[in-house]
Design a protein around this motif. Structure first.
Motif, PDB file in Angstrom:
ATOM      1  N   UNK A   1       0.839  -1.204   0.000  1.00 49.43           N
ATOM      2  CA  UNK A   1       0.000   0.000   0.000  1.00 49.43           C
ATOM      3  C   UNK A   1       0.870   1.248   0.000  1.00 49.43           C
ATOM      4  N   UNK A   2       1.914   1.265   0.830  1.00 48.58           N
ATOM      5  CA  UNK A   2       2.817   2.418   0.876  1.00 48.58           C
ATOM      6  C   UNK A   2       3.505   2.628  -0.468  1.00 48.58           C
ATOM      7  N   UNK A   3       3.950   1.538  -1.091  1.00 52.85           N
ATOM      8  CA  UNK A   3       4.609   1.650  -2.391  1.00 52.85           C
ATOM      9  C   UNK A   3       3.636   2.122  -3.462  1.00 52.85           C
ATOM     10  N   UNK A   4       2.392   1.673  -3.383  1.00 52.70           N
ATOM     11  CA  UNK A   4       1.373   2.095  -4.343  1.00 52.70           C
ATOM     12  C   UNK A   4       1.108   3.593  -4.213  1.00 52.70           C
ATOM     13  N   UNK A   5       1.002   4.086  -2.989  1.00 52.92           N
ATOM     14  CA  UNK A   5       0.781   5.522  -2.780  1.00 52.92           C
ATOM     15  C   UNK A   5       1.885   6.335  -3.440  1.00 52.92           C
ATOM     16  N   UNK A   6       3.115   5.969  -3.185  1.00 54.67           N
ATOM     17  CA  UNK A   6       4.251   6.705  -3.728  1.00 54.67           C
ATOM     18  C   UNK A   6       4.284   6.616  -5.249  1.00 54.67           C
ATOM     19  N   UNK A   7       4.031   5.425  -5.791  1.00 51.92           N
ATOM     20  CA  UNK A   7       4.113   5.226  -7.237  1.00 51.92           C
ATOM     21  C   UNK A   7       3.067   6.054  -7.969  1.00 51.92           C
ATOM     22  N   UNK A   8       1.832   6.059  -7.481  1.00 54.13           N
ATOM     23  CA  UNK A   8       0.770   6.799  -8.161  1.00 54.13           C
ATOM     24  C   UNK A   8       1.062   8.293  -8.144  1.00 54.13           C
ATOM     25  N   UNK A   9       1.529   8.804  -7.028  1.00 53.20           N
ATOM     26  CA  UNK A   9       1.849  10.237  -6.958  1.00 53.20           C
ATOM     27  C   UNK A   9       2.967  10.601  -7.934  1.00 53.20           C
ATOM     28  N   UNK A  10       3.976   9.766  -8.011  1.00 53.57           N
ATOM     29  CA  UNK A  10       5.081  10.050  -8.924  1.00 53.57           C
ATOM     30  C   UNK A  10       4.643   9.972 -10.385  1.00 53.57           C
ATOM     31  N   UNK A  11       3.812   9.002 -10.702  1.00 54.29           N
ATOM     32  CA  UNK A  11       3.346   8.855 -12.087  1.00 54.29           C
ATOM     33  C   UNK A  11       2.437  10.012 -12.493  1.00 54.29           C
TER      34      UNK A  11
ATOM     35  N   UNK B   1       6.823  -0.694 -13.733  1.00 49.45           N
ATOM     36  CA  UNK B   1       6.161   0.358 -14.505  1.00 49.45           C
ATOM     37  C   UNK B   1       6.641   1.733 -14.053  1.00 49.45           C
ATOM     38  N   UNK B   2       6.742   1.926 -12.745  1.00 50.43           N
ATOM     39  CA  UNK B   2       7.235   3.200 -12.229  1.00 50.43           C
ATOM     40  C   UNK B   2       8.690   3.403 -12.613  1.00 50.43           C
ATOM     41  N   UNK B   3       9.482   2.349 -12.509  1.00 42.85           N
ATOM     42  CA  UNK B   3      10.904   2.448 -12.844  1.00 42.85           C
ATOM     43  C   UNK B   3      11.078   2.927 -14.282  1.00 42.85           C
ATOM     44  N   UNK B   4      10.338   2.346 -15.211  1.00 39.79           N
ATOM     45  CA  UNK B   4      10.481   2.741 -16.617  1.00 39.79           C
ATOM     46  C   UNK B   4      10.169   4.214 -16.803  1.00 39.79           C
ATOM     47  N   UNK B   5       9.106   4.678 -16.166  1.00 41.71           N
ATOM     48  CA  UNK B   5       8.739   6.091 -16.295  1.00 41.71           C
ATOM     49  C   UNK B   5       9.815   7.003 -15.714  1.00 41.71           C
ATOM     50  N   UNK B   6      10.313   6.697 -14.527  1.00 37.93           N
ATOM     51  CA  UNK B   6      11.315   7.538 -13.892  1.00 37.93           C
ATOM     52  C   UNK B   6      12.640   7.512 -14.667  1.00 37.93           C
TER      53      UNK B   6
END
Length: 268
Positions: A82-92, A229-234
């Protein structure tokens, strides 16, 4: 670098303005915060029952104790996700321009490993300290790059999480930082696969994913983790390049490596 369509092609032109982009991020943040709260609320009920069961018996039978330990472990994993999902969505959702500064990729990688070591230990995965090619012995700037600290640090953590979750209990994840003339290369080695065929298909799937290649003949593309998915975007926002590499392994199995080549200097 990520390419955006012209403003006229955007579905909602007002959001292309700085104020619109800020509102969009705020709305996404509010949504993900509420969703995370709802998910944690469900886990709280499970945690309460686990607490009651733990104190209901002076001596709990071994099978029941293992089941209770499994419940606790599952809750911890869900909270971490859940914590990782919160961070990932905000960054994306954040479309703001990167804030470049000189960063030490080696130091950031070492910190990411320290942050994610408890996750690896909980899964029984060996997460080795970061290794280097020794370039720092001859140059203090050996591993310096232009980067956005608010995005680069999460990138490294999520990439480690992806590899940790793929590794079986008793597996291992290795990390290297290598100095090149115009780039600094990060190399994360996944745990050895079960067989050669599986590692070969893994290489193909990662290569297609990193290159944003469409699946052949309309086939469904291989599913990738949210962390990847987040890694590719960043990585793309940093003007870096993702690739899948291989290492020899015992019994002719292939160990898969995820490599990121960061340019030392961002062009204007």
């Amino acid at each position: 670098m990520t390419q955006h369509p012209p403003q006229s092609a955007m579905p909602d032109a007002p959001l292309s303005s700085p104020a619109g982009a800020v509102r969009s991020v705020q709305e996404v943040s509010a949504l993900i915060e509420q969703s995370a709260h709802d998910l944690r609320s469900s886990l709280n009920a499970i945690q309460s029952w686990a607490y009651v069961l733990d104190r209901a018996f002076d001596t709990m039978p071994a099978p029941a104790q293992r089941a209770l330990d499994g419940i606790r472990f599952g809750m911890q994993q869900q909270l971490a996700l859940i914590e990782e999902m919160e961070e990932a969505v905000r960054l994306l959702a954040d479309e703001s321009a990167p804030r470049w500064q000189r960063l030490d990729l080696l130091a950031l990688t070492a910190q990411a490993i320290a942050d994610r070591r408890p996750t690896a230990e909980a899964r029984g995965v060996l997460l080795s300290p970061v290794a280097t090619d020794g370039a720092a012995d001859s140059s203090e700037a050996a591993y310096l790059i232009d980067g956005d600290a608010e995005r680069l640090a999460p990138l490294l953590r999520h990439l480690l999480v992806h590899c940790i979750w793929r590794a079986p209990a008793g597996g291992s994840v290795g990390v290297q930082v290598l100095s090149e003339p115009d780039h600094v290369k990060l190399r994360i080695t996944e745990s050895p696969p079960l067989d050669q065929q599986r590692s070969a298909s893994r290489l193909t799937a990662l290569t297609d994913f990193f290159g944003r290649r469409a699946a052949p003949d309309g086939a469904t593309p291989a599913r990738q983790s949210s962390a990847l998915l987040l890694t590719r975007r960043m990585v793309e926002m940093h003007g870096a390049a993702l690739s899948a590499e291989s290492d020899g392994c015992d019994n002719d199995r292939i160990r898969v490596c995820i490599a990121v080549r960061f340019p030392r200097h961002m062009s204007a």
